[in-house]
Design a protein around this motif. Structure first.
Motif, PDB file in Angstrom:
ATOM      1  N   SER A 110       6.771  17.565 -35.327  1.00 11.47           N
ATOM      2  CA  SER A 110       5.425  18.015 -35.692  1.00 11.47           C
ATOM      3  C   SER A 110       5.459  18.959 -36.892  1.00 11.47           C
ATOM      4  CB  SER A 110       4.755  18.702 -34.500  1.00 11.47           C
ATOM      5  OG  SER A 110       4.508  17.783 -33.457  1.00 11.47           O
ATOM      6  N   THR A 166       5.963  17.178 -40.196  1.00  9.97           N
ATOM      7  CA  THR A 166       4.716  16.547 -40.618  1.00  9.97           C
ATOM      8  C   THR A 166       3.743  17.585 -41.167  1.00  9.97           C
ATOM      9  OG1 THR A 166       4.966  14.784 -38.980  1.00  9.97           O
ATOM     10  CG2 THR A 166       2.753  15.163 -39.867  1.00  9.97           C
ATOM     11  N   GLY A 167       3.574  18.686 -40.435  1.00  9.95           N
ATOM     12  CA  GLY A 167       2.632  19.724 -40.835  1.00  9.95           C
ATOM     13  C   GLY A 167       2.991  20.377 -42.150  1.00  9.95           C
ATOM     14  N   PHE A 173      -2.719  28.228 -37.144  1.00 11.15           N
ATOM     15  CA  PHE A 173      -2.492  26.787 -37.211  1.00 11.15           C
ATOM     16  C   PHE A 173      -3.780  26.035 -37.534  1.00 11.15           C
ATOM     17  CE2 PHE A 173       1.309  27.042 -34.042  1.00 11.15           C
ATOM     18  CZ  PHE A 173       2.096  27.583 -35.038  1.00 11.15           C
ATOM     19  N   TRP A 184      -4.535  26.051 -41.082  1.00  9.73           N
ATOM     20  CA  TRP A 184      -3.715  25.116 -41.846  1.00  9.73           C
ATOM     21  C   TRP A 184      -4.124  23.672 -41.607  1.00  9.73           C
ATOM     22  CZ3 TRP A 184       1.704  27.558 -40.432  1.00  9.73           C
ATOM     23  CH2 TRP A 184       1.904  28.697 -41.221  1.00  9.73           C
ATOM     24  N   TRP A 200      -3.666  22.171 -38.721  1.00 10.78           N
ATOM     25  CA  TRP A 200      -2.725  21.577 -37.787  1.00 10.78           C
ATOM     26  C   TRP A 200      -3.416  21.294 -36.453  1.00 10.78           C
ATOM     27  CZ3 TRP A 200       2.615  24.509 -38.117  1.00 10.78           C
ATOM     28  CH2 TRP A 200       3.126  24.340 -39.411  1.00 10.78           C
ATOM     29  N   HIS A 213       2.434  22.209 -30.819  1.00 11.34           N
ATOM     30  CA  HIS A 213       1.985  23.445 -31.457  1.00 11.34           C
ATOM     31  C   HIS A 213       1.592  24.504 -30.427  1.00 11.34           C
ATOM     32  CE1 HIS A 213       1.488  20.556 -34.868  1.00 11.34           C
ATOM     33  NE2 HIS A 213       2.135  21.541 -35.453  1.00 11.34           N
ATOM     34  N   GLN A 257       5.062  29.617 -44.700  1.00 12.49           N
ATOM     35  CA  GLN A 257       5.587  28.341 -45.181  1.00 12.49           C
ATOM     36  C   GLN A 257       6.338  28.661 -46.470  1.00 12.49           C
ATOM     37  OE1 GLN A 257       2.903  25.024 -45.450  1.00 12.49           O
ATOM     38  NE2 GLN A 257       1.672  25.695 -43.706  1.00 12.49           N
TER      39      GLN A 257
END
Length: 200
Positions: A48, A51-52, A77, A80, A82, A88, A117
């Protein structure tokens, strides 16, 4: 340099490996500058995150009571974009569990959380933080690098990486007790590689 499944240096690091969360209080021992919880993040979470992280998001920074950490992380999250799915939710819960243990060791009721990030060489110089302690967990991408400074060296002679998914608790300059500057850390150099890290 790649992170290994376990940290088994050929030189003497002032670091203790632990196999369970409860043993993080080993950091209070003199002669120990850091503690690493040797574990693995669930594969579904790793997938996950990969991908995120394809979509960039702004860093999250907040100070919250320990019992509000998970909900604050979930809001980050959401910002973002997500999904708040099982992987998550696990991640938010894990961050709260780590925050609770960290706060218990430091005898505090609130914690400063930073979720990043990272795609560049942030904090690229080896250093020791100007605070009591810091807990770092790299959930995706290369882990934090540790190094040993000996005598009056300005550059470390020995370098290794904390395995991805393994939280590391590091004493800072303001930790009470005998001063030490042996163990230092930095973010791994990744700029220009296309690599993305999720660091808490």
């Amino acid at each position: 340099m790649r992170a290994r499944a376990t940290l088994e240096p050929q030189y003497s690091f002032p670091v203790r490996m632990i196999s369970q969360l409860a043993d993080f209080d080993a950091v209070i021992d003199d002669g120990i500058d850091g503690v690493i919880w040797n574990r693995q993040v669930p594969a579904t979470v790793e997938t996950s995150l990969k991908t995120g992280l394809k979509k960039k998001g702004s860093d999250g920074r907040f100070c919250v009571p320990t019992d509000k950490v998970a909900s604050a992380v979930v809001e980050q999250f959401k910002g973002w974009g997500w999904p708040i799915d099982a992987p998550h939710q696990w991640l938010a819960g894990d961050i709260e569990v780590l925050a609770l243990r960290f706060a218990d060791i430091l005898s505090v009721s609130s914690v400063n959380i930073r979720i990043e990030q990272v795609r560049d060489d942030a904090c690229r110089k080896f250093h020791r933080d100007a605070l009591r302690a810091r807990l770092i967990c790299t959930y995706s991408g290369p882990g934090t690098e540790l190094a040993v400074l000996r005598d009056d060296d300005e550059q470390p002679r020995d370098i290794d990486a904390v395995p991805t998914g393994c939280p590391v608790l590091l004493k800072g300059k303001h930790w009470p007790g005998p001063p030490s500057r042996m163990l230092v850390h930095r973010s791994p150099p990744i700029e220009g590689t296309g690599t993305a890290r999720l660091v808490v």
